[in-house]
Design a protein around this motif. Structure first.
Motif, mmCIF file in Angstrom:
data_model
loop_
_atom_site.group_PDB
_atom_site.id
_atom_site.type_symbol
_atom_site.label_atom_id
_atom_site.label_comp_id
_atom_site.label_asym_id
_atom_site.label_seq_id
_atom_site.Cartn_x
_atom_site.Cartn_y
_atom_site.Cartn_z
ATOM 1 N N ARG A 165 47.797 27.226 -5.969
ATOM 2 C CA ARG A 165 48.757 26.342 -5.307
ATOM 3 C C ARG A 165 48.250 25.965 -3.911
ATOM 4 O O ARG A 165 48.308 24.812 -3.500
ATOM 5 N N TYR A 166 47.730 26.969 -3.191
ATOM 6 C CA TYR A 166 47.222 26.724 -1.837
ATOM 7 C C TYR A 166 46.087 25.702 -1.873
ATOM 8 O O TYR A 166 46.058 24.740 -1.106
ATOM 9 N N MET A 167 45.165 25.920 -2.811
ATOM 10 C CA MET A 167 44.013 25.003 -2.875
ATOM 11 C C MET A 167 44.434 23.601 -3.292
ATOM 12 O O MET A 167 43.921 22.614 -2.790
ATOM 13 N N ALA A 168 45.379 23.540 -4.209
ATOM 14 C CA ALA A 168 45.853 22.225 -4.668
ATOM 15 C C ALA A 168 46.513 21.464 -3.511
ATOM 16 O O ALA A 168 46.399 20.245 -3.403
ATOM 17 N N THR A 169 47.168 22.219 -2.613
ATOM 18 C CA THR A 169 47.885 21.579 -1.504
ATOM 19 C C THR A 169 46.957 21.246 -0.349
ATOM 20 O O THR A 169 46.985 20.141 0.194
ATOM 21 N N TYR A 170 46.147 22.222 0.041
ATOM 22 C CA TYR A 170 45.360 22.046 1.264
ATOM 23 C C TYR A 170 43.923 21.581 1.024
ATOM 24 O O TYR A 170 43.221 21.218 1.950
ATOM 25 N N GLU A 171 43.469 21.672 -0.223
ATOM 26 C CA GLU A 171 42.121 21.191 -0.542
ATOM 27 C C GLU A 171 42.245 20.152 -1.656
ATOM 28 O O GLU A 171 41.776 20.382 -2.777
ATOM 29 N N PRO A 172 42.877 19.028 -1.372
ATOM 30 C CA PRO A 172 43.119 18.066 -2.454
ATOM 31 C C PRO A 172 41.835 17.569 -3.108
ATOM 32 O O PRO A 172 41.860 17.139 -4.264
ATOM 33 N N GLY A 173 40.720 17.678 -2.407
ATOM 34 C CA GLY A 173 39.450 17.220 -2.957
ATOM 35 C C GLY A 173 38.990 18.006 -4.170
ATOM 36 O O GLY A 173 38.147 17.543 -4.931
ATOM 37 N N VAL A 174 39.560 19.217 -4.365
ATOM 38 C CA VAL A 174 39.104 20.017 -5.513
ATOM 39 C C VAL A 174 39.880 19.658 -6.798
ATOM 40 O O VAL A 174 39.474 20.028 -7.887
ATOM 41 N N PHE A 175 40.998 18.941 -6.665
ATOM 42 C CA PHE A 175 41.763 18.438 -7.812
ATOM 43 C C PHE A 175 42.131 19.523 -8.826
ATOM 44 O O PHE A 175 41.612 19.566 -9.943
ATOM 45 N N ILE A 176 43.005 20.417 -8.422
ATOM 46 C CA ILE A 176 43.569 21.390 -9.364
ATOM 47 C C ILE A 176 44.860 20.779 -9.897
ATOM 48 O O ILE A 176 45.769 20.467 -9.124
ATOM 49 N N SER A 177 44.933 20.595 -11.187
ATOM 50 C CA SER A 177 46.097 19.903 -11.757
ATOM 51 C C SER A 177 47.300 20.846 -11.843
ATOM 52 O O SER A 177 47.156 22.075 -11.873
ATOM 53 N N GLU A 178 48.474 20.246 -11.918
ATOM 54 C CA GLU A 178 49.715 21.009 -12.122
ATOM 55 C C GLU A 178 49.628 21.790 -13.432
ATOM 56 O O GLU A 178 50.140 22.889 -13.556
ATOM 57 N N GLN A 179 48.947 21.167 -14.389
ATOM 58 C CA GLN A 179 48.788 21.796 -15.699
ATOM 59 C C GLN A 179 48.028 23.125 -15.576
ATOM 60 O O GLN A 179 48.377 24.121 -16.205
ATOM 61 N N THR A 180 46.989 23.130 -14.760
ATOM 62 C CA THR A 180 46.211 24.364 -14.546
ATOM 63 C C THR A 180 47.078 25.427 -13.879
ATOM 64 O O THR A 180 47.072 26.597 -14.283
ATOM 65 N N ILE A 181 47.840 25.014 -12.874
ATOM 66 C CA ILE A 181 48.705 25.969 -12.165
ATOM 67 C C ILE A 181 49.744 26.541 -13.142
ATOM 68 O O ILE A 181 49.999 27.751 -13.157
ATOM 69 N N LYS A 182 50.300 25.651 -13.971
ATOM 70 C CA LYS A 182 51.304 26.074 -14.953
ATOM 71 C C LYS A 182 50.700 27.059 -15.952
ATOM 72 O O LYS A 182 51.306 28.069 -16.311
ATOM 73 N N ARG A 183 49.475 26.761 -16.343
ATOM 74 C CA ARG A 183 48.781 27.624 -17.306
ATOM 75 C C ARG A 183 48.648 29.048 -16.744
ATOM 76 O O ARG A 183 48.892 30.020 -17.461
ATOM 77 N N ILE A 184 48.280 29.150 -15.480
ATOM 78 C CA ILE A 184 48.123 30.485 -14.870
ATOM 79 C C ILE A 184 49.497 31.155 -14.765
ATOM 80 O O ILE A 184 49.663 32.333 -15.098
ATOM 81 N N ARG A 185 50.500 30.365 -14.303
ATOM 82 C CA ARG A 185 51.833 30.929 -14.088
ATOM 83 C C ARG A 185 52.437 31.472 -15.378
ATOM 84 O O ARG A 185 53.092 32.520 -15.387
ATOM 85 N N GLN A 186 52.195 30.782 -16.470
ATOM 86 C CA GLN A 186 52.838 31.176 -17.728
ATOM 87 C C GLN A 186 52.035 32.210 -18.528
ATOM 88 O O GLN A 186 52.505 32.692 -19.562
ATOM 89 N N ALA A 187 50.868 32.538 -18.051
ATOM 90 C CA ALA A 187 50.015 33.465 -18.805
ATOM 91 C C ALA A 187 50.540 34.892 -18.689
ATOM 92 O O ALA A 187 51.032 35.292 -17.635
ATOM 93 N N PRO A 188 50.458 35.693 -19.781
ATOM 94 C CA PRO A 188 50.901 37.093 -19.705
ATOM 95 C C PRO A 188 50.024 37.898 -18.742
ATOM 96 O O PRO A 188 50.512 38.787 -18.044
ATOM 97 N N ASP A 189 48.745 37.580 -18.690
ATOM 98 C CA ASP A 189 47.837 38.241 -17.743
ATOM 99 C C ASP A 189 47.211 37.141 -16.884
ATOM 100 O O ASP A 189 46.226 36.504 -17.269
#
Lengths: 222, 290
Positions: free
Chosen positions: B223-247
């Motif tokens: 989330r931090y990188m997506a917000t403060y380092e927009p050049g790296v382009f971390i999608s919401e989908q990637t963040i969601k994937r991590i958040r919803q993962a059991p591990d």
């Protein structure tokens, strides 16, 4: 004061060569005191440039002006009535003045005619020496009013290197050993015991090492 | 085969970043290095990474050489003047270090010795030119060297947030290549399609492009990188994937591994950055299929 020296004429000529009409702007403050970029030097440089170009069969029209303070937007505004009549500006102020013009008149090229040197004092007629590096955290209260940061060649904070001879620096015999001066001064003040005080490793954050600096006085800022 | 030969032959190069300890206990670093030794082509040793004082890159690289691992060290101008940089470069060659990655040092204010003096005698381009000169047997003062060093020298593509920024960093990169950089490391990559576009833009540089694989570790970091380092382009989908993962930790490792896998055939290698999680490198490599 901020000291400066005029750049070599050849370098200045190359800056203004592409232009037909320039504004040559001096400053009435520090560069006037150190005889680098005041009204008199503006006149001298103007003549030197015109002669150099005449020799080449080229005409350079020069409008001369000297502002009260080139580092002050209020005075730089005085150029507004003239700026559109010239192709470029040649500034004889320190780097602060050159940048003030660049910032105010964004579409006009501006070139420096002097090299800004240091913050210093006049030793005698025609001689200026460095006194302050603007480190942002003044030590003069600990060193008898002599600055080891600006005046010791090695910036030593806790006594001399041992290389000085007859009070002169081993790196440049024309420079006084700062720590000799500090010792002499402490003795004159009867404060010799201060010589053994340990000055801790310097915090360079208030200096340029912490990035470009700014002073904001909340009581004055608009 | 060493990474230098792989660069030349166009083979995919696996490089892992490995930090030196803050102190003299090298056991963790050595253990982590041994775990990946046979699965990577070399390690990159940062120098005072993120402005944090720690064992020098040169020291760390020598430790890696003792383990039989090829090394690339970071060199930058914040802490050393042109004399110290040249001296360390000569020492690096003699100590068996094969590569140098010229980087921009983090601002002193971001590190843990914020009161330290900044040197900045040479910028990245200046360091690259210094290396090129030393490799020709001449130092920056014009004096002849007794024996000349040899390195694979790389540079980084600066971070960028938008198209304007990308233009600027590509222009800067071209200058660095002209100054002697023989490969270029990009900012972290999470979006393969965007990276493919970047690859096209970097083609004219005509040098190997090595994208950075950055291990996210947590949702917070993503989330931090997506917000403060927009050049790296971390999608919401990637963040969601991590958040919803059991591990979540494992999911981050999987993402890193999958990205490496996807980059094979697009880039000429990867630099894997784990920032203190070097012990997870073997698992990342597993998910990358290495």
């Amino acid at each position: 004061m901020i000291t400066a020296e005029r750049k070599p004429l050849e370098e200045i000529i190359e800056y203004v060569r592409p232009f037909g009409k320039i504004l040559l702007v001096g400053c009435n403050e520090c560069v006037t005191v150190c005889s680098a970029g005041g009204r008199k030097e503006v006149g001298l440089l103007s003549s030197a440039l015109q002669m150099a170009f005449m020799k080449e069969g080229k005409m350079l029209e020069i409008k001369e002006m000297t502002l009260e303070r080139q580092c002050d937007p209020e005075y730089v505004e005085e150029l507004s009535g003239h700026i559109n009549q010239v192709d470029a500006v040649l500034s004889m102020a320190c780097g602060c003045g050159v940048q003030e013009i660049a910032q105010r008149y964004r579409e006009k090229p501006v070139f420096p005619a002097v090299n800004t040197k240091f913050m210093g004092a006049s030793e005698r007629q025609g001689v200026w020496s460095e006194r302050c590096q603007g480190c942002g955290n003044c030590l003069l209260g600990l060193t008898g009013g002599i600055c080891p940061v600006a005046r010791c060649s090695k910036r030593l904070l806790n006594g001399p290197c041992g290389g000085s001879t007859k009070g002169k620096c081993e790196i440049n015999p024309e420079i006084d050993c700062a720590w000799q001066l500090i010792w002499d001064r402490l003795k004159a003040l009867g404060q010799e015991e201060r010589y053994s005080d340990i000055i801790p490793a310097k915090d360079w954050r208030p200096s340029r090492d912490g990035g470009p600096r700014k002073i904001i006085r909340e009581d004055l800022a608009s | 085969m060493n990474f230098q030969k792989k660069f030349a032959s166009g083979e995919f190069v696996f490089l892992a970043e490995m930090n030196t300890p803050k102190g003299v206990d090298i056991s963790e670093m050595i253990t982590n290095a041994r775990r990946i030794k046979d699965r990577i082509d070399g390690v990159i040793i940062p120098d005072m990474d993120n402005g944090v004082m720690r064992m020098s890159a040169l020291g760390g690289a020598v430790l890696m050489r003792q383990q039989g691992i090829e090394t690339i060290i970071h060199v930058y101008g914040r802490d050393r003047n042109k004399m110290a940089i040249q001296g360390d470069i000569l020492a690096a060659h003699v100590l068996g270090i094969q590569g140098i990655l010229v980087v921009r040092g983090e601002e002193m204010a971001s590190g843990d010795h914020t009161d330290a003096r900044v040197v900045d005698d040479l910028d990245e381009e200046g360091i690259l030119r210094a290396i090129a000169s030393l490799q020709k047997g001449i130092d920056l003062a014009g004096f002849e060297l007794k024996g000349t060093p040899k390195f694979v020298t790389g540079c980084t593509l600066g971070p960028y947030k938008d198209d304007d920024g990308l233009e600027r960093v590509i222009t800067a990169a071209a200058k660095k290549v002209e100054a002697g950089a023989g490969f270029i490391v990009t900012p972290p990559v999470f979006d393969i399609d965007r990276f493919s576009i970047l690859m096209e833009r970097l083609k004219p540089l005509n040098i190997p492009v090595i994208p950075t694989i950055f291990l996210l570790k947590t949702v917070g970091i993503a989330r931090y990188m997506a917000t403060y380092e927009p050049g790296v382009f971390i999608s919401e989908q990637t963040i969601k994937r991590i958040r919803q993962a059991p591990d979540r930790e494992l999911e981050c490792i999987k993402i890193a591994g999958e990205t490496i896998h996807a980059l094979r055939g697009i880039a000429q290698g990867v630099r894997i950055v784990t920032l203190g999680w070097e012990h997870r490198l073997p698992t990342i490599l597993e998910y990358a299929g290495i």
